[in-house]
Design an enzyme around this catalytic site. Structure first.
Site: not given
Length: 340
Positions: A208, A226
């Site tokens: 991420k 997220d």
């Protein structure tokens, strides 16, 4: 004479009896007529009922009504996409949602303040389990004192911890940012690498974080999975996966690679401003007709508008130094740490 009198008597008796017989016959015939009429009426009713059944009621193509349990008013809801939604239909719906969000958030951008890849990398690591706003209020002091990887790698951990305290988990985060700074100095000449395989080897850096840096500091497409992104793509029935890597793969297959970075911004911005986790502002949602989960949140437009956050609700955003395009669109910069 006697015979004639008898004949006259019989004739008179017959005349008296005739009306009685006719009346009796009429009485017997009446029920029969009524029965026949009743049968005709029943047949007519059956025919009309069959016609009524055969005629299907009109159904609204976009919105339908459903009674809310325990509430008297009827609630307007959007029907869910069919469970057997084809792959083609899913791709079209997903891409249309992205186009709609691009019109709502044309100024969408990463909500972490940064001037270079190193600052974005550090800020993204610090943003774990806290808000971008809190990170943006904290990093000015950090980067003022330690502007380069060399500076942060050689810093006093206790001093760094004190600066990072407002971000939460400050000891673990201090270890991560100092560790990745040391790795950048020792393995990459003090520069942030622009490749996924190199970024994920740095302390505290996962896929991420790597995609945030690649997409926004190097212009290389990536999907940022997220918590907001995970929640919304499942809410929209783009995927049923819960593992971030699997979500990334499935969503990436729905869009051209060139759309990945902007898609991430659109979804995350929508999740922060309108489609909240606990109480989505469904009544103020621009993509309500395309959303399978419409009705999970507040559907009354006035009440839903009060749930909007950041610039959509008239409040400051998360960046102290936002892009000019955001300011031109009416966005307000966040306040420094301790202000207001």
């Amino acid at each position: 004479m006697g015979g004639e009198k008898a004949a006259v008597k019989k004739s008179a008796a017959a005349k008296k009896t005739a009306p009685v017989k006719k009346a009796a016959a009429a009485k017997k015939a009446a029920p029969a007529k009524k029965t026949a009429a009743a049968k005709k009426t029943a047949v007519a009713k059956k025919v009309s009922t069959k016609k009524a059944i055969a005629k299907k009621p009109a159904i609204a193509p976009i919105k339908a009504t459903a009674a809310v349990k325990g509430a008297s008013p009827v609630k307007t809801v959007t029907p869910k996409p069919p469970t057997a939604e084809s792959r083609t239909a899913l791709v079209r719906r997903a891409r249309r949602i992205n186009r709609e969000l691009a019109e709502v958030f044309p100024y969408a951008h990463p909500e972490l303040d940064f001037d270079n890849p190193f600052q974005l990398l550090v800020a993204t690591v610090l943003s774990a389990q806290t808000t971008d706003l809190r990170v943006n209020q904290t990093t000015p002091a950090l980067f003022a004192k330690y502007p380069t990887p060399e500076d942060l790698a050689a810093a006093n951990p206790e001093e760094v911890e004190e600066i990072l305290r407002p971000c939460g988990f400050f000891r673990a985060k201090t270890k991560s940012v100092m560790g990745l700074s040391k790795s950048l100095v020792e393995n990459h000449g003090g520069e942030v690498p622009g490749h996924l395989e190199d970024l994920v080897k740095l302390p505290g850096v996962g896929r991420k974080t790597a995609f945030v840096v690649l997409g926004n500091a190097f212009g290389r497409p990536g999907i940022t999975v997220d918590t907001h992104f995970q929640r919304l793509v499942r809410r929209w029935q783009w995927t049923e996966q819960t593992d971030p890597d699997k979500i990334e793969a499935e969503i990436g297959a729905l869009f051209p690679k060139s759309d990945w970075t902007d898609l991430s911004h659109h979804v995350i911005w929508h999740g922060r401003r309108i489609c909240h986790a606990r109480k989505p502002a469904c009544g103020a949602c621009p993509i309500a007709p395309l959303c399978p989960a419409y009705g999970e949140g507040e559907t009354d437009p006035e009440k839903a508008t009060k749930l909007l956050k950041y610039e959509k609700g008239g409040f400051p955003g998360q960046r102290l130094k936002p892009p000019q395009s955001y300011l031109d669109a009416g966005g307000k910069p966040a306040l420094p740490l301790g202000a207001g």
